[in-house]
Design a protein around this motif. Sequence first.
Motif, PDB file in Angstrom:
ATOM      1  N   GLN A   1     -12.765  11.907  16.566  1.00  0.00           N
ATOM      2  CA  GLN A   1     -13.488  11.105  17.536  1.00  0.00           C
ATOM      3  C   GLN A   1     -12.763   9.801  17.854  1.00  0.00           C
ATOM      4  O   GLN A   1     -13.103   9.119  18.814  1.00  0.00           O
ATOM      5  N   ILE A   2     -11.788   9.441  17.033  1.00  0.00           N
ATOM      6  CA  ILE A   2     -11.031   8.210  17.255  1.00  0.00           C
ATOM      7  C   ILE A   2      -9.556   8.579  17.293  1.00  0.00           C
ATOM      8  O   ILE A   2      -8.929   8.784  16.258  1.00  0.00           O
ATOM      9  N   GLU A   3      -8.984   8.661  18.480  1.00  0.00           N
ATOM     10  CA  GLU A   3      -7.603   9.092  18.604  1.00  0.00           C
ATOM     11  C   GLU A   3      -6.627   8.018  18.133  1.00  0.00           C
ATOM     12  O   GLU A   3      -5.622   8.312  17.504  1.00  0.00           O
ATOM     13  N   ASP A   4      -6.895   6.773  18.451  1.00  0.00           N
ATOM     14  CA  ASP A   4      -6.012   5.681  18.056  1.00  0.00           C
ATOM     15  C   ASP A   4      -6.833   4.653  17.298  1.00  0.00           C
ATOM     16  O   ASP A   4      -7.613   3.898  17.877  1.00  0.00           O
ATOM     17  N   LYS A   5      -6.692   4.625  15.979  1.00  0.00           N
ATOM     18  CA  LYS A   5      -7.499   3.720  15.157  1.00  0.00           C
ATOM     19  C   LYS A   5      -7.020   2.275  15.257  1.00  0.00           C
ATOM     20  O   LYS A   5      -7.706   1.357  14.816  1.00  0.00           O
ATOM     21  N   ASN A   6      -5.795   2.068  15.791  1.00  0.00           N
ATOM     22  CA  ASN A   6      -5.242   0.722  15.938  1.00  0.00           C
ATOM     23  C   ASN A   6      -5.326  -0.043  14.624  1.00  0.00           C
ATOM     24  O   ASN A   6      -5.742  -1.201  14.572  1.00  0.00           O
ATOM     25  N   LEU A   7      -4.923   0.620  13.531  1.00  0.00           N
ATOM     26  CA  LEU A   7      -4.990   0.031  12.205  1.00  0.00           C
ATOM     27  C   LEU A   7      -4.007  -1.134  12.084  1.00  0.00           C
ATOM     28  O   LEU A   7      -2.834  -1.006  12.414  1.00  0.00           O
ATOM     29  N   LEU A   8      -4.489  -2.287  11.619  1.00  0.00           N
ATOM     30  CA  LEU A   8      -3.645  -3.464  11.455  1.00  0.00           C
ATOM     31  C   LEU A   8      -3.320  -3.772  10.011  1.00  0.00           C
ATOM     32  O   LEU A   8      -2.242  -4.287   9.705  1.00  0.00           O
ATOM     33  N   PHE A   9      -4.250  -3.496   9.114  1.00  0.00           N
ATOM     34  CA  PHE A   9      -4.018  -3.812   7.709  1.00  0.00           C
ATOM     35  C   PHE A   9      -4.655  -2.739   6.837  1.00  0.00           C
ATOM     36  O   PHE A   9      -5.785  -2.306   7.088  1.00  0.00           O
ATOM     37  N   GLN A  10      -3.926  -2.297   5.825  1.00  0.00           N
ATOM     38  CA  GLN A  10      -4.437  -1.275   4.915  1.00  0.00           C
ATOM     39  C   GLN A  10      -3.666  -1.352   3.607  1.00  0.00           C
ATOM     40  O   GLN A  10      -2.447  -1.468   3.589  1.00  0.00           O
ATOM     41  N   SER A  11      -4.369  -1.275   2.491  1.00  0.00           N
ATOM     42  CA  SER A  11      -3.758  -1.162   1.182  1.00  0.00           C
ATOM     43  C   SER A  11      -4.423   0.005   0.466  1.00  0.00           C
ATOM     44  O   SER A  11      -5.649   0.108   0.463  1.00  0.00           O
ATOM     45  N   ALA A  12      -3.619   0.906  -0.096  1.00  0.00           N
ATOM     46  CA  ALA A  12      -4.193   2.092  -0.723  1.00  0.00           C
ATOM     47  C   ALA A  12      -3.362   2.498  -1.931  1.00  0.00           C
ATOM     48  O   ALA A  12      -2.151   2.244  -1.997  1.00  0.00           O
ATOM     49  N   LEU A  13      -4.029   3.143  -2.894  1.00  0.00           N
ATOM     50  CA  LEU A  13      -3.383   3.606  -4.120  1.00  0.00           C
ATOM     51  C   LEU A  13      -3.846   5.030  -4.404  1.00  0.00           C
ATOM     52  O   LEU A  13      -5.030   5.343  -4.259  1.00  0.00           O
ATOM     53  N   THR A  14      -2.918   5.910  -4.793  1.00  0.00           N
ATOM     54  CA  THR A  14      -3.278   7.252  -5.227  1.00  0.00           C
ATOM     55  C   THR A  14      -2.624   7.538  -6.570  1.00  0.00           C
ATOM     56  O   THR A  14      -1.731   6.812  -7.017  1.00  0.00           O
ATOM     57  N   GLY A  15      -3.041   8.631  -7.179  1.00  0.00           N
ATOM     58  CA  GLY A  15      -2.369   9.140  -8.355  1.00  0.00           C
ATOM     59  C   GLY A  15      -1.287  10.130  -7.962  1.00  0.00           C
ATOM     60  O   GLY A  15      -0.799  10.134  -6.829  1.00  0.00           O
ATOM     61  N   TYR A  16      -0.926  10.995  -8.880  1.00  0.00           N
ATOM     62  CA  TYR A  16       0.127  11.988  -8.678  1.00  0.00           C
ATOM     63  C   TYR A  16      -0.270  12.975  -7.582  1.00  0.00           C
ATOM     64  O   TYR A  16      -1.388  13.484  -7.556  1.00  0.00           O
ATOM     65  N   ILE A  17       0.660  13.263  -6.652  1.00  0.00           N
ATOM     66  CA  ILE A  17       0.453  14.256  -5.601  1.00  0.00           C
ATOM     67  C   ILE A  17       1.513  15.336  -5.765  1.00  0.00           C
ATOM     68  O   ILE A  17       2.696  15.092  -5.496  1.00  0.00           O
ATOM     69  N   PRO A  18       1.138  16.542  -6.241  1.00  0.00           N
ATOM     70  CA  PRO A  18       2.128  17.608  -6.468  1.00  0.00           C
ATOM     71  C   PRO A  18       2.908  17.935  -5.200  1.00  0.00           C
ATOM     72  O   PRO A  18       2.386  17.904  -4.093  1.00  0.00           O
ATOM     73  N   GLY A  19       4.201  18.229  -5.380  1.00  0.00           N
ATOM     74  CA  GLY A  19       5.041  18.662  -4.273  1.00  0.00           C
ATOM     75  C   GLY A  19       5.774  17.569  -3.545  1.00  0.00           C
ATOM     76  O   GLY A  19       6.663  17.853  -2.733  1.00  0.00           O
ATOM     77  N   LEU A  20       5.431  16.297  -3.811  1.00  0.00           N
ATOM     78  CA  LEU A  20       6.117  15.189  -3.140  1.00  0.00           C
ATOM     79  C   LEU A  20       7.199  14.619  -4.040  1.00  0.00           C
ATOM     80  O   LEU A  20       7.036  14.571  -5.254  1.00  0.00           O
ATOM     81  N   PRO A  21       8.309  14.135  -3.459  1.00  0.00           N
ATOM     82  CA  PRO A  21       9.330  13.466  -4.262  1.00  0.00           C
ATOM     83  C   PRO A  21       8.880  12.065  -4.632  1.00  0.00           C
ATOM     84  O   PRO A  21       7.955  11.517  -4.033  1.00  0.00           O
ATOM     85  N   GLY A  22       9.533  11.477  -5.608  1.00  0.00           N
ATOM     86  CA  GLY A  22       9.311  10.069  -5.911  1.00  0.00           C
ATOM     87  C   GLY A  22      10.205   9.245  -5.018  1.00  0.00           C
ATOM     88  O   GLY A  22      11.431   9.317  -5.121  1.00  0.00           O
ATOM     89  N   ARG A  23       9.622   8.497  -4.107  1.00  0.00           N
ATOM     90  CA  ARG A  23      10.462   7.789  -3.141  1.00  0.00           C
ATOM     91  C   ARG A  23       9.732   6.592  -2.550  1.00  0.00           C
ATOM     92  O   ARG A  23       8.526   6.443  -2.688  1.00  0.00           O
ATOM     93  N   MET A  24      10.506   5.776  -1.853  1.00  0.00           N
ATOM     94  CA  MET A  24       9.975   4.614  -1.156  1.00  0.00           C
ATOM     95  C   MET A  24      10.520   4.608   0.266  1.00  0.00           C
ATOM     96  O   MET A  24      11.693   4.901   0.493  1.00  0.00           O
ATOM     97  N   VAL A  25       9.676   4.296   1.229  1.00  0.00           N
ATOM     98  CA  VAL A  25      10.096   4.200   2.629  1.00  0.00           C
ATOM     99  C   VAL A  25       9.432   2.981   3.252  1.00  0.00           C
ATOM    100  O   VAL A  25       8.268   2.695   2.969  1.00  0.00           O
ATOM    101  N   GLU A  26      10.177   2.273   4.098  1.00  0.00           N
ATOM    102  CA  GLU A  26       9.631   1.126   4.805  1.00  0.00           C
ATOM    103  C   GLU A  26       9.841   1.309   6.303  1.00  0.00           C
ATOM    104  O   GLU A  26      10.925   1.708   6.743  1.00  0.00           O
ATOM    105  N   PHE A  27       8.786   1.059   7.091  1.00  0.00           N
ATOM    106  CA  PHE A  27       8.834   1.147   8.549  1.00  0.00           C
ATOM    107  C   PHE A  27       8.587  -0.235   9.148  1.00  0.00           C
ATOM    108  O   PHE A  27       7.769  -1.007   8.635  1.00  0.00           O
ATOM    109  N   LYS A  28       9.238  -0.512  10.285  1.00  0.00           N
ATOM    110  CA  LYS A  28       8.961  -1.726  11.046  1.00  0.00           C
ATOM    111  C   LYS A  28       9.070  -1.411  12.533  1.00  0.00           C
ATOM    112  O   LYS A  28       9.958  -0.684  12.959  1.00  0.00           O
ATOM    113  N   ASP A  29       8.156  -1.965  13.321  1.00  0.00           N
ATOM    114  CA  ASP A  29       8.263  -1.891  14.770  1.00  0.00           C
ATOM    115  C   ASP A  29       7.499  -3.063  15.367  1.00  0.00           C
ATOM    116  O   ASP A  29       7.052  -3.964  14.649  1.00  0.00           O
ATOM    117  N   SER A  30       7.305  -3.067  16.682  1.00  0.00           N
ATOM    118  CA  SER A  30       6.661  -4.206  17.348  1.00  0.00           C
ATOM    119  C   SER A  30       5.188  -4.332  16.976  1.00  0.00           C
ATOM    120  O   SER A  30       4.583  -5.376  17.202  1.00  0.00           O
TER     121      SER A  30
END
Length: 451
Positions: free
Chosen positions: A214-243
């Motif tokens: 029902q919400i196509e563009d949430k226009n999220l500005l700020f979010q902090s989240a924590l999870t535990g182990y997720i099977p199948g994913l590598p251990g890694r870090m990625v950073e994104f930046k844009d306008s």
Amino acid sequence: MKKTTFTCFLAYLCLFGSDLFPQTKVADTFTGGAAVSNAAPSQLSELKVGDQLPDLLIENVLNHPEGKVQLSDYRGKLLILDFWATWCAPCVKGFPKLDSLQQEFEEDLMVLPVTYQDQEKVNKLFDKLSSLKGISMPIAVSDKLLRNMFPHKTLPHYVIIGREGMVSAITGGENITRKKIQALVEDKTQEFQLKADKENEFFDEQLFIGGNAQIEDKNLLFQSALTGYIPGLPGRMVEFKDSHGGRIFFTNTVLEKLYRIAFYAGDPNLYFGKNRIIYEGVDRSRFNTDLSGADYLAWMAEGNVYGYELVLPPSMLGRKFELMQEDLRRYFPQYSAQIEVRERPVYAIMLKDQALPRYGSTEKSFDFKPYGLSMKGYPLDRFVLQLNAYFYQKSPRPIVDRTGMDYSIALDIECSLGKVEELKKALEAKGLVLKEVEVPIEVLVIRKHQD
């Protein structure tokens, strides 16, 4: 879709860009015994476990009298395709083990390392590293065929082909053990965890936020989240930046690394490797481990790794490390962490006589590999950061810069960078010395929180 740029750094795994490995249609059938030679990538289909491997002619093969191999020649044997690259440290480190397995089970096993890189790059690596002397396995270079049939985005990447040419497993390095290979040689059933490269699905959407039709563009500005182990994913870090802002996320990451990055705060002189983190009254096994393979997977599943994401608007990008530290205090209130100055044993890079000249051009480059460095237009601390992150994490002594050169220089070094004595000689030839001394340095101290 808005244009986004991203940076991957201090990753656990070696990562390819997605454009190197185009996704192709899964093969439905195997078309008979005719060999396939010099086929264009678009003519080959992606194979999965249970599919039949076509009879390919693989050219550009080193350590082979004919310089090429016909895959059907290995029918009746187990075949391990080892996808690797010269810049992938775990891949290179695993070569002696694979070569040993090849020799031990030579009647029943064939190991074929495969790289997209050319012969010149491979020869340069083997000439530089003494640990690779005597490696006799055939190595396929300049490969396009096999990487298209088995697309992947992280290394090491292994494909196991059964005696009759069927794909038996697509897996990671933790499953390539002598015990499992011996069992396969003896025709015993073995389970291999499927290596799933899931990175792409995260590049253009938030990692931990579910969809809402029902919400196509949430226009999220700020979010902090924590999870535990997720099977199948590598251990890694990625950073994104844009306008629109930026985000930083981690998957299946040890707690020690989350603290390391948060307190590193972008300062190359504050890389807190294992030799610059002090634990007081804390169970260190909750922060990191030396386990590997299946034991490491079990340790992760016990709740010892985490996923973390921080989404920020442009006005808050400069506070990302500060906010990450606040999150660590919030999510892990049982611990406290702070930077302190303590006397520690180090390898200090110092000037031999006079300072190196300033780099006078606007052209910049940084080529850092296990066997050398070519750097133009960066301060020495950039080199020191890479040394500590890749080669001297487990050393009793971190490397520190005591030259006083806080300006850009040009520096070319050829040696095995992980070997202290070779590094000393190479630096001395450039007017620098590497000394074992004890000096006050900043360390990260993690304690059990006192109420």
